[in-house]
Design an enzyme around this catalytic site. Structure first.
Site, PDB file in Angstrom:
ATOM      1  N   ARG A   1       0.713  -1.122  -0.003  1.00 10.75           N
ATOM      2  CA  ARG A   1      -0.185  -0.052  -0.369  1.00 10.75           C
ATOM      3  C   ARG A   1       0.646   1.226  -0.102  1.00 10.75           C
ATOM      4  O   ARG A   1       1.750   1.348   0.928  1.00 10.75           O
ATOM      5  CB  ARG A   1      -0.948  -0.036   1.178  1.00 10.75           C
ATOM      6  CG  ARG A   1      -2.081   1.199   1.087  1.00 10.75           C
ATOM      7  CD  ARG A   1      -3.019   1.057   2.186  1.00 10.75           C
ATOM      8  NE  ARG A   1      -4.050   0.178   1.983  1.00 10.75           N
ATOM      9  CZ  ARG A   1      -4.223  -0.971   2.853  1.00 10.75           C
ATOM     10  NH1 ARG A   1      -3.491  -1.312   3.811  1.00 10.75           N
ATOM     11  NH2 ARG A   1      -5.156  -1.717   2.389  1.00 10.75           N
TER      12      ARG A   1
ATOM     13  N   HIS B   1       5.001 -10.216   2.464  1.00 10.81           N
ATOM     14  CA  HIS B   1       5.659  -9.371   3.173  1.00 10.81           C
ATOM     15  C   HIS B   1       6.898  -9.981   3.658  1.00 10.81           C
ATOM     16  O   HIS B   1       7.514  -9.106   4.471  1.00 10.81           O
ATOM     17  CB  HIS B   1       4.506  -9.083   4.094  1.00 10.81           C
ATOM     18  CG  HIS B   1       4.820  -7.905   5.164  1.00 10.81           C
ATOM     19  ND1 HIS B   1       5.309  -8.070   6.464  1.00 10.81           N
ATOM     20  CD2 HIS B   1       5.066  -6.630   5.011  1.00 10.81           C
ATOM     21  CE1 HIS B   1       5.561  -6.872   6.881  1.00 10.81           C
ATOM     22  NE2 HIS B   1       5.396  -6.075   6.082  1.00 10.81           N
TER      23      HIS B   1
END
Length: 718
Positions: free
Chosen positions: A412, A442
């Site tokens: 994001r 991640h």
């Protein structure tokens, strides 16, 4: 009693709401602006950080709840059992308290700046001799960038850009009344800075525009004007299912995000002429389709992220008002040896930013240029704008190495950056993949494979933070480079899982989410409970950014009830409430906010002396456990485990920056009669001592070598 509480683990009073807990964290960030132990200009910086944090929170978390509210989806949160509407009300109440506190601090810090000769002034306070310079600055550098947006039957209400300051202008000519909106260009420096008699003056550029704006509306009289700012939804859904090219989907998503639904309106109410202000605000609220709780009336300048520009303007003149410069230590074990040779003998540990990030960059850069390198595989989540890691990967591909890079396009607010890097790497010949459908990757892992003397060696770096040389200077993170064969095999299986088609592998050492990290962590808690029942020495320490996973919280409550001591070091969100009699009275929670952003994740279990210790890219959050590909990895080297235990002890001893959580969800500073301990200062001091020790060792070595040379020369002369 114990049985009754166990049946009631779902009681909402035992939990905090995720969003309200985050606002508590942002309050602690703002408290750093009140802490006079921080240099004055750094306190301005903390006010800016608080605003930046809040912008993202509104664009993502509040926006998501508003979507649910408007769609009539009354999905309750799993802990407090609040509907979206109840959460939005609670957020508005808590956040408006935060904003009032922030602007009280702003007034306080600005007043202290005056004592140091730094003046934040309005345009009408500018010295007469400087007014002409400001007018020239406006005409040459600002006016050409302005675009007035009239609103009438032929010019509909404009699509106001996200987070941009706007000037609302009421105009009149005879009986005709009009309104116009003037966006303040975000690329124009926020403050006009000038010096006079060894004093520094900062004038907000928006006030300069407001002061001179009448020339833009020839023939009209400006009856009133005020500043406002709109925050928009940036949490739009990415439709991955059936997408042939995720790159194109992300690019389309970025365009749509610019026009997301409005979620907040901020209005500067300092204007002397307040006639009609309520009417104008009501007009904006209707146009933006906002509710009363979405309105923030601010008695001060909007968007305090601009304080970073103020600090930058005067920092060079006031070095004593910022943190002392700190440069990391280049690890002793790498002095005179490259990271590959060092890791062949033992695992190499890094504690950033106290340890330099350069060895991590060199890990990839040296591999790219080494003829023995066969392949490089790496995950990238967030990287810097001019990333040396990217350049090294390009070089490796251009040298014929097999380079596989997972670039997470869904990171994001880094989507656009990552799209461009993905294209650059593909053009250089790297094999680029974008992750798994409906999951964000991640994980922080890089593997270099070298073929030497007929033997393939795998060098694996595993970390808690991004491969970002810029943030590595201000985030606390950890990592290990190892040649352990089992971890090397796990890394190979992990990358094959990402790039090919297979069920999640069975790893020997790594724990990989979704689910596996959460499930194994809970199993380790269960084991600690059993060990405590038998030996009475149960102890768990965990350091993370946030704790929201309800299954994990329940299991920690169970451990506390069994008598296990639980120490949690949680910087941000914590939905667990410690200190509740009979439930969590063996749990202690502290939060540390300081010069560096605490980002490392450490999970330790006493295990009756057979300690288990893990580092991870994952927090114990619902999203990390079930919606992301994360890695938790064990620390196998006993010396590194000892070092990490010492690091955890220093954090737990902090009585300067640490705040402890109370059963009522509030936080108080840790106070005791022990000598002051600031964990981050301790780690910096250790790094400085290590640098000094290395310098002395080098000097002694050079002196020894010089003495030998002198003796040889003297003998030759004889």
């Amino acid at each position: 009693m114990t049985t009754e509480i166990k049946k009631d683990y779902d009681n909402p009073k035992y939990y905090d709401n995720r969003e309200v807990s985050w606002l508590g964290f942002n309050y602690r960030v703002l408290q750093e602006a009140a802490d006079k132990r921080n240099p004055l200009l750094e306190r301005l910086g903390f006010l800016a950080i608080g605003s930046s944090n809040l912008d993202e929170f509104m664009m993502v978390r509040v926006a998501g709840l508003q979507d649910q509210h408007y769609l009539g989806e009354n999905i309750v949160d799993s802990k407090k059992q609040w509907t979206p509407d109840q959460q939005l009300d609670a957020i508005a109440e808590k956040n408006k308290e935060n904003v009032v506190y922030q602007y009280e601090l702003y007034d306080q810090v600005v007043a202290e700046c005056r004592d140091q000769g730094i003046y934040f002034i309005s345009i009408d306070q500018v010295h007469d001799e400087e007014q002409e310079n400001i007018k020239q600055f406006y005409n040459e550098s600002v006016f050409p960038t302005l675009t007035p947006l009239g609103v009438d039957a032929y010019r509909p209400f404009p699509n106001l850009n996200n987070k941009v300051l706007h000037l609302f202008v009421n105009l009149q000519r005879e009986d005709e009344q009009q309104i116009a909106i003037v966006p303040i260009p975000p690329l124009v420096n926020r403050y006009y800075h000038y010096q006079c008699k060894n004093k520094h003056f900062l004038v907000p550029v928006e006030e300069i525009i407001q002061y001179h704006i009448s020339g833009m509306f020839a023939g009209y009289t400006i009856t009133s004007s005020f500043f406002f700012r709109v925050t928009r939804n940036a949490d739009l859904d990415i439709h991955e299912e059936g997408a042939e090219d995720l790159l194109a989907v992300i690019e389309d998503y970025l365009i749509k995000r610019r026009n997301g639904r409005a979620v907040r309106l901020e209005v500067d109410i300092r204007s002397e002429d307040t006639d009609g202000l309520a009417h104008d605000i009501d007009y904006l609220m209707r146009q933006l389709d906002l509710e009363d709780r979405d309105l923030y009336l601010i008695d001060g300048p909007l968007d305090l992220t601009g304080l970073n520009a103020a600090r930058d303007a005067v920092e060079a003149y006031y070095p004593e008002l910022v943190f002392e410069k700190f440069s990391p230590v280049y690890p002793r074990e790498l002095q005179g040896s490259d990271v590959f040779k060092a890791s062949e003998h033992k695992d190499v540990f890094f504690h950033h930013p106290y340890d330099s990030f350069k060895p991590i960059v060199q890990f990839i850069a040296d591999a790219a240029n080494d003829p023995d390198t066969v392949a490089i595989k790496q995950t990238l989540y967030r990287v810097s704008n001019n990333s040396p890691i990217i350049h090294a990967l390009k070089t490796a591909a251009e040298h014929g190495k097999q380079v596989t890079v997972l670039v997470e396009l869904k990171a994001r607010f880094d989507e656009e950056n990552n799209v461009q890097w993905a294209k650059v790497l593909e053009e250089a010949g790297c094999h680029v993949i974008y992750g798994k459908t409906h999951l964000k990757t991640h994980s922080k892992i890089a593997m270099v494979m070298k073929q030497k003397n007929g033997k393939l060696t795998r060098y694996v770096h595993l970390g808690t933070g991004n491969y970002n040389d810029k943030t590595a200077r201000i985030y606390t993170d950890m990592g290990v480079i190892t040649t352990d064969e089992a971890i090397g095999q796990d890394a190979t299986d992990f990358f094959n899982y990402l790039s090919g088609y297979s069920d999640q592998p069975h790893y020997k050492h790594l724990h990989v989410s979704p689910f596996d990290i959460r499930d194994t962590y809970m199993e380790d808690i269960d084991q600690e409970i059993e060990q405590h029942k038998e030996h009475g020495n149960g102890h768990i320490i965990a350091k993370m950014n946030s704790l929201t996973s309800k299954p994990v919280i329940k299991k920690l409550y169970e451990a506390s009830q069994a008598g296990v001591k639980v120490d949690l070091i949680i910087r941000g969100i914590c939905c667990l409430n410690p200190g509740i009699p009979g439930l969590s009275d063996n749990i202690r929670v502290i939060s540390i906010v300081g010069r560096f952003l605490e980002h490392s994740r450490i999970y330790w279990f006493n295990n009756n002396g057979e300690e288990k210790l893990f580092l991870s890219s994952a927090d114990m959050m619902t999203r990390n456990m079930i919606k992301r590909v994360e890695i938790e990895f064990p620390i196998l080297d006993a010396n590194i485990r000892s070092e990490l235990k010492e690091i955890l002890k220093i954090y737990l001893d902090d009585n300067t920056k640490a705040r402890y959580k109370l059963p009522d969800s509030n936080y108080d500073y840790v106070t005791n009669d022990q000598a002051p301990v600031n964990a981050q200062m301790v780690f910096m001091a250790k790094a400085e001592a290590e640098k000094s020790s290395i310098r002395h060792a080098k000097q002694n070595s050079e002196n020894w070598f010089s003495r030998i040379q002198n003796r040889i020369l003297q003998r030759r002369r004889k």
